[in-house]
Design an enzyme around this catalytic site. Sequence first.
Site, PDB file in Angstrom:
ATOM      1  CE  LYS A 146      -5.238  -1.159   2.194  1.00  0.00           C
ATOM      2  NZ  LYS A 146      -3.990  -1.918   2.232  1.00  0.00           N
ATOM      3  CE  LYS A 165       2.112   2.179   4.493  1.00  0.00           C
ATOM      4  NZ  LYS A 165       1.464   1.295   3.492  1.00  0.00           N
ATOM      5  CB  SER A 175      -0.915   0.000   1.234  1.00  0.00           C
ATOM      6  OG  SER A 175      -1.785  -1.102   1.204  1.00  0.00           O
TER       7      SER A 175
END
Length: 293
Positions: free
Chosen positions: A169, A237, A94
Amino acid sequence: MKVGFIGLGIMGAPMAEKLLAGGHTLYAHTRHEVPAALLQQGAIACRDPQQVADEAEVIFIMVPDTPQVEEVLFGERGCAAGKLNGKVVVDMSSISPLETKRFAQRINQLGAQYLDAPVSGGEVGAKQGTLTIMVGGEEATFERVQPLLALMGKNITLIGGNGDGQTCKVANQIIVALTIEAVSEALVFASRAGADPARVREALMGGFASSRILEVHGERMIKRAFAPGFRISLHQKDLNLALQGAKALALSLPNTATCQELFNVCAANGDGELDHSALVRALEIMGNHQVAG
Protein backbone atom coordinates in the site's frame (compact mmCIF):
# COMPACT_ATOMS: atom_id res chain seq x y z
CA MET A 1 -21.01 -15.29 9.07
CA LYS A 2 -20.96 -13.01 12.08
CA VAL A 3 -18.77 -10.14 10.93
CA GLY A 4 -17.52 -7.10 12.83
CA PHE A 5 -16.61 -3.72 11.35
CA ILE A 6 -14.87 -0.96 13.30
CA GLY A 7 -14.51 2.46 11.65
CA LEU A 8 -17.39 3.70 9.52
CA GLY A 9 -16.04 6.78 7.78
CA ILE A 10 -15.92 7.71 4.09
CA MET A 11 -14.47 4.30 3.21
CA GLY A 12 -15.64 2.08 6.05
CA ALA A 13 -19.38 2.70 5.81
CA PRO A 14 -19.81 1.58 2.18
CA MET A 15 -17.45 -1.36 2.77
CA ALA A 16 -19.56 -2.48 5.72
CA GLU A 17 -22.66 -2.08 3.59
CA LYS A 18 -21.25 -4.57 1.07
CA LEU A 19 -20.85 -7.15 3.84
CA LEU A 20 -24.47 -6.63 4.89
CA ALA A 21 -25.61 -6.96 1.27
CA GLY A 22 -23.74 -10.28 1.15
CA GLY A 23 -26.11 -11.66 3.78
CA HIS A 24 -23.79 -11.53 6.78
CA THR A 25 -24.67 -10.41 10.29
CA LEU A 26 -22.79 -7.18 10.98
CA TYR A 27 -21.66 -5.94 14.39
CA ALA A 28 -20.56 -2.33 13.97
CA HIS A 29 -18.71 0.28 16.00
CA THR A 30 -17.39 3.73 15.18
CA ARG A 31 -16.25 6.82 17.09
CA HIS A 32 -19.58 8.50 16.53
CA GLU A 33 -22.97 6.91 15.92
CA VAL A 34 -23.32 3.99 13.53
CA PRO A 35 -24.89 5.45 10.35
CA ALA A 36 -28.66 5.12 10.27
CA ALA A 37 -28.52 3.58 6.79
CA LEU A 38 -26.52 0.64 8.12
CA LEU A 39 -28.84 0.17 11.10
CA GLN A 40 -31.84 0.16 8.77
CA GLN A 41 -30.18 -2.64 6.77
CA GLY A 42 -29.74 -4.73 9.91
CA ALA A 43 -26.37 -3.74 11.37
CA ILE A 44 -26.09 -4.19 15.13
CA ALA A 45 -24.45 -1.25 16.92
CA CYS A 46 -21.80 -2.16 19.51
CA ARG A 47 -20.67 0.10 22.35
CA ASP A 48 -16.94 -0.61 21.87
CA PRO A 49 -14.41 -2.80 19.98
CA GLN A 50 -14.45 -5.39 22.78
CA GLN A 51 -18.14 -6.09 22.15
CA VAL A 52 -17.45 -6.42 18.42
CA ALA A 53 -14.70 -8.96 19.18
CA ASP A 54 -17.00 -10.87 21.53
CA GLU A 55 -19.74 -11.22 18.90
CA ALA A 56 -18.01 -11.53 15.51
CA GLU A 57 -16.00 -14.33 13.91
CA VAL A 58 -14.06 -11.96 11.64
CA ILE A 59 -13.34 -8.38 12.75
CA PHE A 60 -12.55 -5.72 10.15
CA ILE A 61 -10.86 -2.44 11.09
CA MET A 62 -10.86 0.69 8.91
CA VAL A 63 -9.49 3.71 10.80
CA PRO A 64 -7.14 6.58 9.81
CA ASP A 65 -3.68 5.75 11.20
CA THR A 66 -1.41 3.53 13.28
CA PRO A 67 -2.32 5.00 16.72
CA GLN A 68 -6.03 4.49 16.04
CA VAL A 69 -5.49 0.85 15.07
CA GLU A 70 -3.46 0.29 18.24
CA GLU A 71 -6.23 1.87 20.32
CA VAL A 72 -8.91 -0.28 18.68
CA LEU A 73 -6.87 -3.41 19.26
CA PHE A 74 -5.22 -2.87 22.62
CA GLY A 75 -6.84 0.14 24.28
CA GLU A 76 -9.28 -0.05 27.17
CA ARG A 77 -12.19 -2.23 25.99
CA GLY A 78 -10.33 -2.89 22.76
CA CYS A 79 -10.55 -6.06 20.68
CA ALA A 80 -7.80 -7.75 22.69
CA ALA A 81 -10.02 -7.56 25.78
CA GLY A 82 -12.70 -9.56 23.99
CA LYS A 83 -13.09 -13.21 23.03
CA LEU A 84 -10.62 -13.49 20.18
CA ASN A 85 -9.52 -17.13 20.34
CA GLY A 86 -10.06 -18.82 16.97
CA LYS A 87 -11.12 -15.60 15.25
CA VAL A 88 -9.56 -13.40 12.55
CA VAL A 89 -8.69 -9.71 12.77
CA VAL A 90 -8.39 -7.94 9.40
CA ASP A 91 -6.93 -4.43 9.46
CA MET A 92 -7.87 -2.62 6.26
CA SER A 93 -6.41 0.72 7.39
CA SER A 94 -3.21 2.10 5.85
CA ILE A 95 -0.61 2.08 8.62
CA SER A 96 3.02 1.33 9.46
CA PRO A 97 4.28 -2.04 8.12
CA LEU A 98 6.63 -2.39 11.12
CA GLU A 99 3.89 -1.75 13.67
CA THR A 100 1.60 -4.12 11.74
CA LYS A 101 4.04 -6.97 12.36
CA ARG A 102 4.06 -6.17 16.07
CA PHE A 103 0.26 -5.99 16.23
CA ALA A 104 -0.01 -9.34 14.43
CA GLN A 105 2.29 -11.03 16.94
CA ARG A 106 0.26 -9.75 19.88
CA ILE A 107 -3.03 -10.86 18.30
CA ASN A 108 -1.56 -14.29 17.48
CA GLN A 109 -0.61 -14.70 21.15
CA LEU A 110 -4.31 -14.37 21.99
CA GLY A 111 -5.15 -17.32 19.74
CA ALA A 112 -6.42 -15.29 16.78
CA GLN A 113 -5.13 -14.80 13.24
CA TYR A 114 -4.24 -11.43 11.71
CA LEU A 115 -4.33 -10.06 8.19
CA ASP A 116 -3.24 -6.61 7.06
CA ALA A 117 -5.39 -5.79 4.05
CA PRO A 118 -5.12 -2.11 3.06
CA VAL A 119 -7.11 -0.95 0.06
CA SER A 120 -6.88 1.32 -2.96
CA GLY A 121 -9.73 2.72 -5.02
CA GLY A 122 -11.07 5.49 -2.83
CA GLU A 123 -14.67 6.26 -1.97
CA VAL A 124 -15.85 5.32 -5.47
CA GLY A 125 -14.24 1.89 -5.24
CA ALA A 126 -15.70 1.35 -1.78
CA LYS A 127 -19.21 2.20 -2.97
CA GLN A 128 -18.91 0.04 -6.08
CA GLY A 129 -17.25 -2.89 -4.32
CA THR A 130 -14.27 -2.71 -6.70
CA LEU A 131 -11.43 -1.95 -4.29
CA THR A 132 -7.94 -3.28 -4.82
CA ILE A 133 -7.00 -5.17 -1.65
CA MET A 134 -3.36 -5.92 -0.76
CA VAL A 135 -3.10 -8.65 1.87
CA GLY A 136 -0.37 -9.75 4.26
CA GLY A 137 -0.73 -12.88 6.39
CA GLU A 138 -0.97 -16.67 6.31
CA GLU A 139 -2.44 -18.26 3.20
CA ALA A 140 -4.94 -20.40 5.13
CA THR A 141 -6.28 -17.31 6.92
CA PHE A 142 -6.47 -15.43 3.63
CA GLU A 143 -8.50 -18.24 2.06
CA ARG A 144 -10.87 -18.23 5.04
CA VAL A 145 -11.56 -14.51 4.70
CA GLN A 146 -11.32 -14.18 0.90
CA PRO A 147 -15.10 -14.58 0.27
CA LEU A 148 -15.71 -11.59 2.54
CA LEU A 149 -12.99 -9.55 0.85
CA ALA A 150 -14.55 -10.39 -2.52
CA LEU A 151 -17.69 -8.51 -1.48
CA MET A 152 -15.63 -5.33 -1.10
CA GLY A 153 -13.03 -5.64 -3.83
CA LYS A 154 -12.17 -7.11 -7.22
CA ASN A 155 -8.37 -7.19 -7.37
CA ILE A 156 -7.43 -9.11 -4.21
CA THR A 157 -3.82 -10.28 -3.84
CA LEU A 158 -1.97 -12.09 -1.06
CA ILE A 159 1.39 -10.32 -1.14
CA GLY A 160 3.19 -12.27 1.59
CA GLY A 161 3.42 -12.33 5.37
CA ASN A 162 2.09 -9.82 7.88
CA GLY A 163 3.28 -6.32 7.01
CA ASP A 164 3.69 -7.04 3.29
CA GLY A 165 0.19 -5.82 2.51
CA GLN A 166 0.99 -2.50 4.17
CA THR A 167 4.32 -2.31 2.31
CA CYS A 168 2.45 -2.76 -0.97
CA LYS A 169 0.00 0.00 0.00
CA VAL A 170 2.87 2.40 0.74
CA ALA A 171 4.28 1.62 -2.72
CA ASN A 172 0.83 2.30 -4.20
CA GLN A 173 0.64 5.67 -2.48
CA ILE A 174 4.05 6.66 -3.82
CA ILE A 175 2.89 5.97 -7.38
CA VAL A 176 -0.44 7.74 -6.89
CA ALA A 177 1.16 10.86 -5.39
CA LEU A 178 3.80 11.14 -8.11
CA THR A 179 1.21 10.64 -10.84
CA ILE A 180 -1.09 13.30 -9.38
CA GLU A 181 1.91 15.65 -9.31
CA ALA A 182 2.72 14.86 -12.96
CA VAL A 183 -0.87 15.48 -14.07
CA SER A 184 -0.92 18.71 -12.07
CA GLU A 185 2.26 19.99 -13.73
CA ALA A 186 0.98 19.10 -17.18
CA LEU A 187 -2.38 20.84 -16.77
CA VAL A 188 -0.90 23.94 -15.12
CA PHE A 189 1.63 24.18 -17.98
CA ALA A 190 -1.02 23.70 -20.66
CA SER A 191 -3.38 26.19 -19.11
CA ARG A 192 -0.71 28.84 -18.56
CA ALA A 193 0.38 28.42 -22.20
CA GLY A 194 -3.15 29.26 -23.30
CA ALA A 195 -4.44 25.82 -24.27
CA ASP A 196 -7.80 24.54 -23.07
CA PRO A 197 -6.87 22.09 -20.28
CA ALA A 198 -10.06 20.09 -20.77
CA ARG A 199 -9.20 19.44 -24.42
CA VAL A 200 -5.56 18.73 -23.53
CA ARG A 201 -6.73 16.12 -21.02
CA GLU A 202 -9.11 14.63 -23.61
CA ALA A 203 -6.28 14.31 -26.13
CA LEU A 204 -3.86 12.81 -23.61
CA MET A 205 -6.44 10.21 -22.59
CA GLY A 206 -6.01 8.65 -26.04
CA GLY A 207 -2.23 8.34 -25.84
CA PHE A 208 0.58 6.78 -23.83
CA ALA A 209 0.15 9.37 -21.05
CA SER A 210 -3.33 8.02 -20.31
CA SER A 211 -3.96 6.90 -16.73
CA ARG A 212 -6.80 6.51 -14.28
CA ILE A 213 -5.47 9.53 -12.39
CA LEU A 214 -5.44 11.69 -15.53
CA GLU A 215 -9.02 10.54 -16.20
CA VAL A 216 -10.48 11.08 -12.72
CA HIS A 217 -8.24 13.57 -10.94
CA GLY A 218 -7.44 15.54 -14.08
CA GLU A 219 -11.16 16.19 -14.41
CA ARG A 220 -11.34 17.17 -10.73
CA MET A 221 -8.55 19.71 -11.25
CA ILE A 222 -10.28 21.28 -14.26
CA LYS A 223 -13.73 21.34 -12.64
CA ARG A 224 -12.35 22.37 -9.22
CA ALA A 225 -14.17 19.39 -7.70
CA PHE A 226 -12.07 18.87 -4.57
CA ALA A 227 -14.65 17.39 -2.19
CA PRO A 228 -12.65 14.63 -0.48
CA GLY A 229 -12.66 11.10 -1.77
CA PHE A 230 -9.21 10.71 -0.19
CA ARG A 231 -7.99 13.67 1.84
CA ILE A 232 -4.60 15.34 1.45
CA SER A 233 -4.00 14.89 5.19
CA LEU A 234 -4.32 11.11 4.81
CA HIS A 235 -2.00 11.02 1.81
CA GLN A 236 0.52 13.02 3.86
CA LYS A 237 0.31 10.29 6.49
CA ASP A 238 0.99 7.61 3.88
CA LEU A 239 3.98 9.46 2.42
CA ASN A 240 5.35 9.87 5.94
CA LEU A 241 5.28 6.07 6.20
CA ALA A 242 7.16 5.86 2.90
CA LEU A 243 9.82 8.37 3.95
CA GLN A 244 10.23 6.84 7.41
CA GLY A 245 10.61 3.41 5.83
CA ALA A 246 13.11 4.75 3.31
CA LYS A 247 15.20 6.20 6.13
CA ALA A 248 15.18 2.86 7.98
CA LEU A 249 16.22 1.08 4.77
CA ALA A 250 18.86 3.69 3.83
CA LEU A 251 16.98 4.53 0.62
CA SER A 252 16.48 7.83 -1.16
CA LEU A 253 12.97 8.63 -2.43
CA PRO A 254 13.54 12.15 -3.79
CA ASN A 255 10.31 12.61 -5.72
CA THR A 256 8.23 11.19 -2.88
CA ALA A 257 9.80 13.84 -0.67
CA THR A 258 8.94 16.52 -3.24
CA CYS A 259 5.31 15.44 -3.35
CA GLN A 260 5.15 15.55 0.43
CA GLU A 261 6.42 19.13 0.36
CA LEU A 262 3.73 20.04 -2.18
CA PHE A 263 1.08 18.49 0.06
CA ASN A 264 2.58 20.54 2.90
CA VAL A 265 2.05 23.70 0.82
CA CYS A 266 -1.61 22.75 0.43
CA ALA A 267 -2.00 22.07 4.13
CA ALA A 268 -0.31 25.38 5.02
CA ASN A 269 -2.90 27.16 2.87
CA GLY A 270 -5.84 25.46 4.56
CA ASP A 271 -6.40 22.74 1.96
CA GLY A 272 -5.40 19.69 4.01
CA GLU A 273 -8.94 18.31 4.13
CA LEU A 274 -9.50 18.59 0.38
CA ASP A 275 -9.17 15.65 -2.00
CA HIS A 276 -5.55 14.76 -2.83
CA SER A 277 -6.15 15.88 -6.42
CA ALA A 278 -5.98 19.39 -4.91
CA LEU A 279 -2.20 18.96 -4.88
CA VAL A 280 -2.51 21.02 -8.08
CA ARG A 281 -3.23 23.99 -5.80
CA ALA A 282 0.41 23.99 -4.61
CA LEU A 283 1.67 24.36 -8.18
CA GLU A 284 -0.97 26.99 -8.92
CA ILE A 285 0.15 29.00 -5.89
CA MET A 286 3.81 28.81 -6.90
CA GLY A 287 3.03 29.67 -10.52
CA ASN A 288 0.40 32.31 -9.71
CA HIS A 289 -1.93 30.64 -12.20
CA GLN A 290 -5.06 28.55 -11.72
CA VAL A 291 -5.98 25.80 -14.18
CA ALA A 292 -8.86 27.29 -16.19
CA GLY A 293 -12.10 25.36 -16.18
